[in-house]
Design a protein around this motif. Structure first.
Motif, short mmCIF file in Angstrom:
data_model
loop_
_atom_site.label_atom_id
_atom_site.label_comp_id
_atom_site.label_asym_id
_atom_site.label_seq_id
_atom_site.Cartn_x
_atom_site.Cartn_y
_atom_site.Cartn_z
N TYR A 7 90.46 -83.08 55.82
CA TYR A 7 90.70 -81.79 56.71
C TYR A 7 90.78 -82.20 58.07
N ARG A 8 89.76 -82.77 58.55
CA ARG A 8 89.58 -83.30 60.01
C ARG A 8 90.88 -84.17 60.40
N GLN B 67 90.35 -72.88 62.64
CA GLN B 67 90.30 -74.08 63.89
C GLN B 67 89.49 -73.20 64.88
N ARG B 68 89.71 -72.02 65.26
CA ARG B 68 89.28 -71.48 66.32
C ARG B 68 87.65 -71.08 66.11
N VAL C 272 87.22 -78.40 65.10
CA VAL C 272 86.58 -79.62 64.34
C VAL C 272 87.56 -79.74 63.17
N LEU C 273 87.84 -78.20 62.62
CA LEU C 273 88.94 -78.23 61.45
C LEU C 273 90.10 -78.02 62.28
N PRO C 274 91.06 -78.83 62.13
CA PRO C 274 92.56 -78.52 62.99
C PRO C 274 93.46 -77.58 61.91
N SER C 275 94.06 -76.46 62.60
CA SER C 275 95.09 -76.15 62.07
C SER C 275 96.59 -76.86 62.45
N THR C 276 97.08 -77.63 61.44
CA THR C 276 98.09 -78.52 61.71
C THR C 276 99.60 -77.80 61.63
N ASN D 19 83.01 -81.79 73.13
CA ASN D 19 83.94 -80.78 72.49
C ASN D 19 83.36 -79.38 73.06
N PRO D 20 83.31 -79.23 74.19
CA PRO D 20 83.04 -78.02 74.75
C PRO D 20 83.71 -76.83 74.24
#
Length: 313
Positions: free
Chosen positions: A29-30, A237-238, A243-247, A289-290
């Motif tokens: 998923y990353r 994602q939010r 870290v886990l992207p919405s593609t 990753n702020p």
């Protein structure tokens, strides 16, 4: 492109080989925001019977279908006609019509204002029975995938349980009608990201789904018939600070004779409870990753914002 580039996982390993399964699933998923899930326990008969019922509804005359359209409802329940939903930022509407089945909750629930009662097409008696059964099966499977992702994020296994038990989740049977001309600018579903936590797509075995890689390349993902495609949505994602992207993904128009055939698909959009506060997990905030979202937002507030963007509200 080889669809095997986006991996498929045997979810029974969550019970037999948990640590390795969680690591491999989370890493996939990353990279992709998408994965296939097999050995999910949802019977082929339920999926086939559901599709038959949904197809029977979409085959009804327009005037019969439109009586189930709820003006001002934002498409939350019932029927949404062809040519309404438009991908965020797109010039042309998608080439689809669909129906929304939601969670059944007591009408005196605190969530009743945000989660209206379901409506059902009287012309297709099996629609309600099969729709409810498929909704429940995908809700259960989605909870298992979220448990694995919670462990991947170093959260308690049941972290999402009390945050999704009254989730405003939606089962969406979709009909993409045959395309009768080759010069239309619209596509079946424009490039977009999903709004919710995760999406489970039943019946992705028909070609057309494409996923955008980190390199900007469109990768077809046509799953085996027994595989459910599960992808990350913008809410997760939010929550995970990307870290886990919405593609980004889309459904492209087929070429030649294939375009003259209809396409059906049924995604299940798994949402949190309407009052869940989407606030970046502290563990995902690092010097590299702020926090990208210093202001939290409720799930319902975020949903309404996005529904306006895609022309459903």
């Amino acid at each position: 492109m080889n669809s095997a580039r986006i991996p498929t996982f045997d979810i029974s390993r969550f019970d037999t080989d948990r640590d390795a399964f969680v690591r491999e699933l989370g890493d996939a998923y990353r990279q992709w925001g998408f994965a296939g899930i097999r050995n999910h326990g949802i019977s082929p008969e339920l999926i086939d019977d559901s599709y038959k019922a949904f197809q029977s509804f979409f085959a009804l005359p327009e005037e019969a279908k439109k009586q189930y359209h709820i003006p001002g409802g934002g498409g939350a329940r019932g029927y949404t006609p062809f040519g309404v939903e438009t991908a965020k930022g797109a010039k042309y509407s998608d080439l689809k019509e669909f129906w929304h089945i939601g969670r059944d909750i007591p009408r005196d629930s605190k969530y009743a204002d945000d989660m209206p009662a379901n409506v059902w097409p009287a012309e297709v008696p099996a629609f309600e029975e099969k729709g409810r059964a498929l909704y429940a099966a995908l809700d259960t499977l989605g909870s298992k995938v979220l448990s694995a992702l919670a462990l991947y994020m170093n959260l308690p296994e049941h972290y999402f349980q009390d945050k999704t038990n009254f989730g405003n989740s939606i089962l969406r049977p979709i009909h993409y009608p045959p395309i009768t001309t080759d010069d239309i600018p619209n596509v079946r579903a424009g490039a977009h990201e999903d709004i919710n936590l995760i999406t489970l797509l039943v019946g992705a075995s028909a070609a057309g789904l494409e996923v955008k890689s980190h390199d900007g390349e469109w990768v077809p993902f046509t799953a085996e018939a027994d595989t459910i495609v599960v992808n990350i949505g913008d809410m997760l994602q939010r929550l995970t600070n990307h870290v886990l992207p919405s593609t980004t993904h889309r459904v492209v128009n087929p070429q030649g004779e294939a375009a003259r055939r209809p396409r059906y698909s049924t995604p299940f959009f798994l949402h949190p409870n309407p009052d869940f506060l989407i606030d970046v997990l502290p563990s995902t905030i690092t010097p590299d990753n702020p926090s990208r979202y210093p202001e939290p937002i409720t799930a319902q507030g975020y949903l309404e914002e996005r529904l306006r963007e895609i022309k459903l509200k």
